[in-house]
Design a protein around this motif. Structure first.
Motif, mmCIF file in Angstrom:
data_model
loop_
_atom_site.group_PDB
_atom_site.id
_atom_site.type_symbol
_atom_site.label_atom_id
_atom_site.label_comp_id
_atom_site.label_asym_id
_atom_site.label_seq_id
_atom_site.Cartn_x
_atom_site.Cartn_y
_atom_site.Cartn_z
ATOM 1 N N MET A 1 24.543 -36.230 -33.141
ATOM 2 C CA MET A 1 24.807 -35.027 -32.377
ATOM 3 C C MET A 1 25.917 -34.224 -33.065
ATOM 4 S SD MET A 1 22.778 -34.987 -29.745
ATOM 5 C CE MET A 1 23.530 -33.750 -28.740
ATOM 6 N N SER A 2 26.130 -33.073 -32.561
ATOM 7 C CA SER A 2 27.203 -32.226 -33.081
ATOM 8 C C SER A 2 27.561 -31.194 -32.013
ATOM 9 C CB SER A 2 26.760 -31.526 -34.364
ATOM 10 O OG SER A 2 25.711 -30.627 -34.080
ATOM 11 N N LEU A 3 28.535 -30.409 -32.321
ATOM 12 C CA LEU A 3 28.870 -29.304 -31.433
ATOM 13 C C LEU A 3 27.866 -28.188 -31.674
ATOM 14 C CD1 LEU A 3 32.740 -29.287 -31.795
ATOM 15 C CD2 LEU A 3 31.427 -29.888 -29.767
ATOM 16 N N ARG A 4 27.367 -27.632 -30.592
ATOM 17 C CA ARG A 4 26.367 -26.564 -30.695
ATOM 18 C C ARG A 4 26.859 -25.307 -29.997
ATOM 19 N NH1 ARG A 4 20.962 -28.386 -28.272
ATOM 20 N NH2 ARG A 4 21.107 -26.184 -27.845
ATOM 21 N N LEU A 5 26.511 -24.191 -30.589
ATOM 22 C CA LEU A 5 26.819 -22.885 -30.015
ATOM 23 C C LEU A 5 25.522 -22.222 -29.597
ATOM 24 C CD1 LEU A 5 28.823 -20.550 -29.456
ATOM 25 C CD2 LEU A 5 28.371 -19.766 -31.791
ATOM 26 N N GLU A 6 25.449 -21.848 -28.333
ATOM 27 C CA GLU A 6 24.357 -21.017 -27.820
ATOM 28 C C GLU A 6 24.998 -19.680 -27.466
ATOM 29 O OE1 GLU A 6 21.088 -21.750 -27.613
ATOM 30 O OE2 GLU A 6 21.510 -23.705 -28.503
ATOM 31 N N TRP A 7 24.393 -18.607 -27.858
ATOM 32 C CA TRP A 7 25.031 -17.317 -27.599
ATOM 33 C C TRP A 7 24.036 -16.276 -27.132
ATOM 34 C CZ3 TRP A 7 24.349 -12.646 -30.278
ATOM 35 C CH2 TRP A 7 23.490 -12.715 -31.387
ATOM 36 N N ASN A 8 24.556 -15.281 -26.423
ATOM 37 C CA ASN A 8 23.797 -14.119 -26.048
ATOM 38 C C ASN A 8 24.650 -12.868 -26.070
ATOM 39 O OD1 ASN A 8 22.324 -14.699 -23.348
ATOM 40 N ND2 ASN A 8 23.922 -15.556 -22.903
ATOM 41 N N ASN A 9 23.931 -11.777 -26.204
ATOM 42 C CA ASN A 9 24.585 -10.475 -26.256
ATOM 43 C C ASN A 9 24.129 -9.671 -25.042
ATOM 44 O OD1 ASN A 9 25.907 -8.178 -27.059
ATOM 45 N ND2 ASN A 9 24.375 -7.594 -28.565
ATOM 46 N N GLU A 10 25.033 -9.420 -24.115
ATOM 47 C CA GLU A 10 24.705 -8.670 -22.907
ATOM 48 C C GLU A 10 25.443 -7.333 -22.861
ATOM 49 O OE1 GLU A 10 25.209 -11.157 -19.458
ATOM 50 O OE2 GLU A 10 23.783 -12.635 -20.220
ATOM 51 N N GLN A 11 25.697 -6.771 -24.030
ATOM 52 C CA GLN A 11 26.344 -5.465 -24.110
ATOM 53 C C GLN A 11 25.612 -4.632 -25.154
ATOM 54 O OE1 GLN A 11 28.452 -4.409 -27.038
ATOM 55 N NE2 GLN A 11 27.447 -6.135 -28.031
ATOM 56 N N ASP A 12 25.755 -3.315 -25.045
ATOM 57 C CA ASP A 12 25.069 -2.435 -25.989
ATOM 58 C C ASP A 12 26.036 -1.534 -26.750
ATOM 59 O OD1 ASP A 12 25.822 -0.666 -24.022
ATOM 60 O OD2 ASP A 12 23.782 -0.079 -23.472
ATOM 61 N N LYS A 13 27.307 -1.908 -26.780
ATOM 62 C CA LYS A 13 28.321 -1.096 -27.464
ATOM 63 C C LYS A 13 28.316 -1.336 -28.972
ATOM 64 C CE LYS A 13 29.992 0.190 -23.461
ATOM 65 N NZ LYS A 13 29.711 1.461 -22.897
ATOM 66 N N MET A 14 27.838 -2.518 -29.375
ATOM 67 C CA MET A 14 27.912 -2.892 -30.781
ATOM 68 C C MET A 14 26.891 -3.988 -31.083
ATOM 69 S SD MET A 14 31.291 -4.432 -32.643
ATOM 70 C CE MET A 14 32.229 -3.091 -31.954
ATOM 71 N N ASP A 15 26.277 -3.914 -32.245
ATOM 72 C CA ASP A 15 25.410 -4.993 -32.698
ATOM 73 C C ASP A 15 26.270 -6.184 -33.091
ATOM 74 O OD1 ASP A 15 23.034 -3.574 -32.369
ATOM 75 O OD2 ASP A 15 23.113 -2.748 -34.394
ATOM 76 N N ILE A 16 25.750 -7.370 -32.921
ATOM 77 C CA ILE A 16 26.449 -8.603 -33.293
ATOM 78 C C ILE A 16 25.836 -9.101 -34.599
ATOM 79 C CG2 ILE A 16 27.058 -10.948 -32.594
ATOM 80 C CD1 ILE A 16 28.208 -8.709 -30.767
ATOM 81 N N PRO A 17 26.574 -8.994 -35.701
ATOM 82 C CA PRO A 17 26.028 -9.435 -36.985
ATOM 83 C C PRO A 17 25.817 -10.957 -37.034
ATOM 84 C CG PRO A 17 28.015 -8.087 -37.284
ATOM 85 C CD PRO A 17 27.902 -8.401 -35.828
ATOM 86 N N GLU A 18 24.767 -11.363 -37.704
ATOM 87 C CA GLU A 18 24.497 -12.799 -37.873
ATOM 88 C C GLU A 18 25.666 -13.498 -38.558
ATOM 89 O OE1 GLU A 18 22.102 -14.913 -36.772
ATOM 90 O OE2 GLU A 18 21.416 -13.207 -35.594
ATOM 91 N N ALA A 19 26.376 -12.782 -39.435
ATOM 92 C CA ALA A 19 27.533 -13.372 -40.121
ATOM 93 C C ALA A 19 28.614 -13.779 -39.116
ATOM 94 C CB ALA A 19 28.105 -12.396 -41.147
ATOM 95 N N TRP A 20 28.758 -13.035 -38.032
ATOM 96 C CA TRP A 20 29.734 -13.408 -37.001
ATOM 97 C C TRP A 20 29.333 -14.711 -36.335
ATOM 98 C CZ3 TRP A 20 31.202 -8.646 -33.527
ATOM 99 C CH2 TRP A 20 31.924 -7.724 -34.304
#
Length: 164
Positions: A1-20
Motif C-alpha cells: 500500500m501507499s499514500l494515495r491522493l484523490e482530488w477534484n476541482n470544484e471551481q472555475d477560476k483556474m485550470d489545475i495543471p497536471e504538474a500540480w
C-alpha cells in the motif's frame, strides 16, 4: 500500500495543471515519510472563495473565506473511532484508510502567493502539507505547536524543491 491522493476541482477560476497534481502527490509521499505514515488516502478538493466561506461558516462558525480547511476522519483526541472493518467486511489492506479531506481555495492561494512573493505552486504545496498535518493530528493553537508545525511544513517543502 501507499499514500494515495484523490482530488477534484470544484471551481472555475483556474485550470489545475497536471504538474500540480504530480507535485502534490510527491508532497504527500514526503510528508507521510517524514511522519512514518505509509498507508492512507487523502481527498483534496479545489474550490473558490464563496465555497470555502460557506464551509468555514457551516463547520467552524466563521463567516469568511479561508485558505485551507481540513476534515480528519479520525479524531483520536476526542475518542471518536475511525473506520472500523467488522466481520465479513473488506480487509483493511484492500482499502486504504481514509485520512480525511483537504479543501483549498484557489482564489485565496493565488492572493497569498502574490502577497508572499512566491509561486502559486509553492503556496498550493504549503497549504496542502499544512492540511495534511492537520489530518494526522497536528495543530497550531499556541506558539510552540505552531513552531513545530511550521518546521515540519518547511522541511517537506524544502525536500521537494519548494523553499521560501
Amino acid at each position: 500500500m501507499s499514500l494515495r491522493l484523490e482530488w477534484n476541482n470544484e471551481q472555475d477560476k483556474m485550470d489545475i495543471p497536471e504538474a500540480w497534481i504530480a507535485r502534490l502527490e510527491q508532497l504527500l509521499q514526503l510528508a507521510g515519510e517524514a511522519e512514518g505514515l505509509t498507508d492512507g488516502e487523502v481527498a483534496l478538493t479545489f474550490v473558490d472563495d464563496a465555497e470555502i466561506r460557506r464551509l468555514n461558516r457551516e463547520y467552524r462558525n466563521i463567516d469568511r473565506p479561508t485558505d485551507v480547511l481540513s476534515f480528519a476522519m479520525r479524531e483520536e483526541s476526542d475518542g471518536e473511532p475511525g473506520i472500523i472493518f467488522g466481520d465479513g467486511g473488506p480487509e483493511p489492506e484492500e482499502f486504504p484508510e481514509m485520512l480525511g479531506d483537504i479543501i483549498i481555495s484557489i482564489e485565496r492561494a493565488k492572493e497569498q502567493s502574490e502577497q508572499y512573493g512566491h509561486s502559486l505552486e509553492r503556496e498550493i504545496g504549503f497549504l496542502f502539507v499544512h492540511g495534511f498535518l492537520h489530518l494526522i493530528g497536528y495543530d497550531h493553537q499556541d506558539e510552540a505547536s505552531e513552531a513545530v508545525m511550521m518546521e515540519k511544513q518547511e522541511a517537506v517543502l524544502r525536500k521537494a524543491g519548494l523553499p521560501r
